[in-house]
Motif scaffolding. Structure first.
Motif, PDB file in Angstrom:
ATOM      1  N   UNK A   1     -66.978  40.955  30.558  1.00  0.00           N
ATOM      2  CA  UNK A   1     -67.294  40.543  31.920  1.00  0.00           C
ATOM      3  C   UNK A   1     -68.730  40.917  32.232  1.00  0.00           C
ATOM      4  N   UNK A   2     -69.508  39.906  32.596  1.00  0.00           N
ATOM      5  CA  UNK A   2     -70.912  40.118  32.919  1.00  0.00           C
ATOM      6  C   UNK A   2     -71.076  40.610  34.352  1.00  0.00           C
ATOM      7  N   UNK A   3     -72.133  41.376  34.570  1.00  0.00           N
ATOM      8  CA  UNK A   3     -72.634  41.821  35.889  1.00  0.00           C
ATOM      9  C   UNK A   3     -71.539  42.002  36.940  1.00  0.00           C
ATOM     10  N   UNK A   4     -70.600  42.912  36.668  1.00  0.00           N
ATOM     11  CA  UNK A   4     -69.538  43.169  37.636  1.00  0.00           C
ATOM     12  C   UNK A   4     -70.122  43.684  38.942  1.00  0.00           C
ATOM     13  N   UNK A   5     -69.757  43.010  40.021  1.00  0.00           N
ATOM     14  CA  UNK A   5     -70.215  43.382  41.353  1.00  0.00           C
ATOM     15  C   UNK A   5     -69.081  43.921  42.212  1.00  0.00           C
ATOM     16  N   UNK A   6     -67.884  43.400  42.062  1.00  0.00           N
ATOM     17  CA  UNK A   6     -66.759  43.759  42.926  1.00  0.00           C
ATOM     18  C   UNK A   6     -65.999  44.971  42.393  1.00  0.00           C
ATOM     19  N   UNK A   7     -66.041  46.056  43.150  1.00  0.00           N
ATOM     20  CA  UNK A   7     -65.260  47.228  42.775  1.00  0.00           C
ATOM     21  C   UNK A   7     -63.765  46.997  42.849  1.00  0.00           C
ATOM     22  N   UNK A   8     -63.348  45.964  43.598  1.00  0.00           N
ATOM     23  CA  UNK A   8     -61.916  45.668  43.720  1.00  0.00           C
ATOM     24  C   UNK A   8     -61.290  45.254  42.388  1.00  0.00           C
ATOM     25  N   UNK A   9     -62.102  44.769  41.461  1.00  0.00           N
ATOM     26  CA  UNK A   9     -61.566  44.300  40.177  1.00  0.00           C
ATOM     27  C   UNK A   9     -61.299  45.437  39.194  1.00  0.00           C
ATOM     28  N   UNK A  10     -61.757  46.632  39.504  1.00  0.00           N
ATOM     29  CA  UNK A  10     -61.657  47.725  38.539  1.00  0.00           C
ATOM     30  C   UNK A  10     -60.214  48.073  38.161  1.00  0.00           C
ATOM     31  N   UNK A  11     -59.254  48.136  39.100  1.00  0.00           N
ATOM     32  CA  UNK A  11     -57.881  48.427  38.680  1.00  0.00           C
ATOM     33  C   UNK A  11     -57.316  47.388  37.713  1.00  0.00           C
ATOM     34  N   UNK A  12     -57.635  46.108  37.924  1.00  0.00           N
ATOM     35  CA  UNK A  12     -57.196  45.062  37.003  1.00  0.00           C
ATOM     36  C   UNK A  12     -57.738  45.305  35.603  1.00  0.00           C
ATOM     37  N   UNK A  13     -59.017  45.630  35.548  1.00  0.00           N
ATOM     38  CA  UNK A  13     -59.677  45.835  34.254  1.00  0.00           C
ATOM     39  C   UNK A  13     -59.126  47.074  33.566  1.00  0.00           C
ATOM     40  N   UNK A  14     -58.953  48.155  34.323  1.00  0.00           N
ATOM     41  CA  UNK A  14     -58.433  49.393  33.735  1.00  0.00           C
ATOM     42  C   UNK A  14     -57.033  49.178  33.177  1.00  0.00           C
ATOM     43  N   UNK A  15     -56.200  48.448  33.906  1.00  0.00           N
ATOM     44  CA  UNK A  15     -54.845  48.183  33.430  1.00  0.00           C
ATOM     45  C   UNK A  15     -54.861  47.335  32.171  1.00  0.00           C
ATOM     46  N   UNK A  16     -55.763  46.338  32.131  1.00  0.00           N
ATOM     47  CA  UNK A  16     -55.864  45.486  30.939  1.00  0.00           C
ATOM     48  C   UNK A  16     -56.287  46.297  29.730  1.00  0.00           C
ATOM     49  N   UNK A  17     -57.225  47.215  29.915  1.00  0.00           N
ATOM     50  CA  UNK A  17     -57.660  48.054  28.799  1.00  0.00           C
ATOM     51  C   UNK A  17     -56.507  48.925  28.301  1.00  0.00           C
ATOM     52  N   UNK A  18     -55.755  49.495  29.227  1.00  0.00           N
ATOM     53  CA  UNK A  18     -54.610  50.323  28.819  1.00  0.00           C
ATOM     54  C   UNK A  18     -53.581  49.514  28.044  1.00  0.00           C
ATOM     55  N   UNK A  19     -53.465  48.231  28.379  1.00  0.00           N
ATOM     56  CA  UNK A  19     -52.498  47.353  27.705  1.00  0.00           C
ATOM     57  C   UNK A  19     -53.010  46.819  26.369  1.00  0.00           C
ATOM     58  N   UNK A  20     -54.242  47.162  26.016  1.00  0.00           N
ATOM     59  CA  UNK A  20     -54.776  46.724  24.738  1.00  0.00           C
ATOM     60  C   UNK A  20     -55.519  45.407  24.765  1.00  0.00           C
ATOM     61  N   UNK A  21     -55.750  44.840  25.953  1.00  0.00           N
ATOM     62  CA  UNK A  21     -56.567  43.630  26.039  1.00  0.00           C
ATOM     63  C   UNK A  21     -57.984  43.978  25.605  1.00  0.00           C
ATOM     64  N   UNK A  22     -58.570  43.107  24.824  1.00  0.00           N
ATOM     65  CA  UNK A  22     -59.906  43.383  24.238  1.00  0.00           C
ATOM     66  C   UNK A  22     -60.983  42.947  25.235  1.00  0.00           C
ATOM     67  N   UNK A  23     -61.177  43.772  26.260  1.00  0.00           N
ATOM     68  CA  UNK A  23     -62.115  43.443  27.324  1.00  0.00           C
ATOM     69  C   UNK A  23     -63.083  44.594  27.533  1.00  0.00           C
TER      70      UNK A  23
END
Length: 447
Positions: free
Chosen positions: A236-258
């Protein structure tokens, strides 16, 4: 050691094991050893003693719009790489758009490399582009050495680099996953942008309302779902929205390659401070509120955000009109990213070790540059020498960017770059820049 050896010494050398007093031995452009501070200097070796100035690995900036060829009045390889060298950056990766032609075929990549060769003051690599109709070009570009592929989910701002819809995104990502590549994504949902009030006039609040956080959040959620389904690697390029962080953290914990990046302007500037008509602050996605900035810093601290890169996107002064709807969106910060981030980081209790991880080690790892981004044996002898406690006031006329436009004008920043070194050669001494000796990089080797 050979008789051409170099030893660099500092009481503060930032290494992967932490900051310590050390001497760094260099041979043939490569770090040979990290030695105790008081180690004897071999006969015939040159010594560069920096005292208490910090010795950092050269920064790696994987998000730079050089705009060359085709829009060289906006920027160019000569000026962009000079600005980078002045800011302690020793490697950049050039974005595939805003140049003419865009880097969407191997022929276009060849054209860009031909222009860059001989003009690069630092090492330069290239991203490819994923646009409608060029799926057939992705593997050839990968084989030609690009570091990955950029796409937009919403209009890019230039007609020659159109956005992809969801079907085209899935086709491109499926192809890229098939050869183990990386897709980097400008993630703003076009439906939410279309439904938001159109940007117009000089008021920053109106522009901010035109790029709502939900546009980023929903685009990232969709990207996560697709990456999960295809087993693909996305960034994900140039993240601006802090609201997206929980989504991203959960995806990383689930093994999504992000992986995720943010930018100096999102970490150091706030919507509340932007005057109406000051379109030098315009970028997409936008600089948001102070509370959102706090969330991004928390995301860096806990590892949800991987790296900090510039998104240097310059233009000529005439395109920065006082109308936020009409002005070109982009912030020029190549030369200022390190002091800007360090100024805010030190206030929040972070160390130079953190800044190096975000701005050198992680970006190098993102693109697989295993010789860059750290001070340890076997890496390229790329360094930035920083006086962390010293301050300066940003004078636009002192910048090396082609167009002297900056959102940081008049700001006082901590961290003066004393010098920059590329493979053991000093290319910036704080006042003058050497002639260009940068290499053109491919994904697996130098070109």
């Amino acid at each position: 050691m050979s008789d051409t050896a170099l030893v660099l010494r500092s009481t503060r050398v930032v290494t992967p094991q932490g900051t310590r007093a050390a001497s760094v031995a260099v041979n043939d452009g490569t770090i040979d050893a990290v030695l105790p501070y008081g180690a004897a200097v071999p006969a015939g070796a040159r010594l560069a003693d920096f005292g208490d100035d910090a010795l950092l690995p050269g920064l790696v900036d994987t998000h730079v719009h050089v705009n060359d060829p085709g829009r060289t009045e906006w920027e160019g390889f000569w000026t962009a790489t000079r600005a980078a060298a002045a800011g302690g950056i020793t490697t950049l990766v050039d974005m595939p758009l805003n140049s003419l032609p865009p880097t969407t075929t191997t022929a276009h990549l060849d054209a860009k490399r031909a222009v860059a060769r001989g003009k690069a003051h630092i090492d330069v690599g290239f991203w490819g582009g994923a646009v409608p109709g060029n799926v057939k070009d992705l593997r050839p570009l990968h084989d030609a050495g690009v570091f990955g592929f950029k796409c937009f989910l919403s209009p890019s701002g230039v007609d020659e680099f159109p956005e992809v819809d969801q079907e085209q995104l899935a086709l491109a990502l499926g192809e890229i996953a098939g050869f183990g590549g990386l897709l980097i994504v400008h993630a703003e949902d076009p439906g939410h942008l279309a439904a938001a009030p159109a940007p117009h006039g000089p008021k920053y609040a109106d522009f901010l309302a035109s790029r709502p956080r939900v546009s980023e959040n929903d685009a990232i959620a969709g990207l996560i779902g697709l990456a999960r389904r295809l087993g693909a690697r996305v960034h994900v390029l140039h993240l601006s929205s802090g609201d997206a962080l929980p989504l991203i953290a959960a995806a990383k914990r689930d093994g999504v390659r992000i992986t995720v990046e943010t930018c100096p302007h999102f970490l150091t500037l706030t919507a509340e401070e932007i005057p109406d008509g000051a379109t030098e602050f315009k970028c997409c996605p936008p600089i948001r509120e102070d509370t959102n900035r706090d969330a991004l810093w928390a995301g860096l601290a806990d590892g949800t955000i991987d790296c900090v890169v510039s998104d240097h996107s310059p233009s000529t002064a005439d395109l920065k009109t006082a109308d936020f709807g009409a002005a070109w969106g982009g912030i020029s910060s190549l030369q200022l990213g390190l002091p800007a981030v360090w100024t805010e980081a030190r206030e929040r209790g972070h160390s130079l070790d953190d800044v190096v991880r975000w701005m050198a080690t992680a970006p190098a790892a993102l693109v697989g540059l295993d010789r860059k981004g750290a001070i340890e044996p076997g890496r390229d002898a790329d360094f930035a020498v920083l006086a962390p406690e010293e301050t300066f006031t940003v004078d636009p006329q002192a910048l090396q960017h082609r167009n002297k436009i900056t959102a940081y004008a008049g700001k006082t920043l901590h961290g003066v770059v004393r010098s920059t070194w590329l493979r053991g050669r000093r290319i910036n001494d704080g006042t003058t820049l050497a002639e260009p000796t940068g290499a053109l990089l491919e994904r697996t080797r130098r070109a």
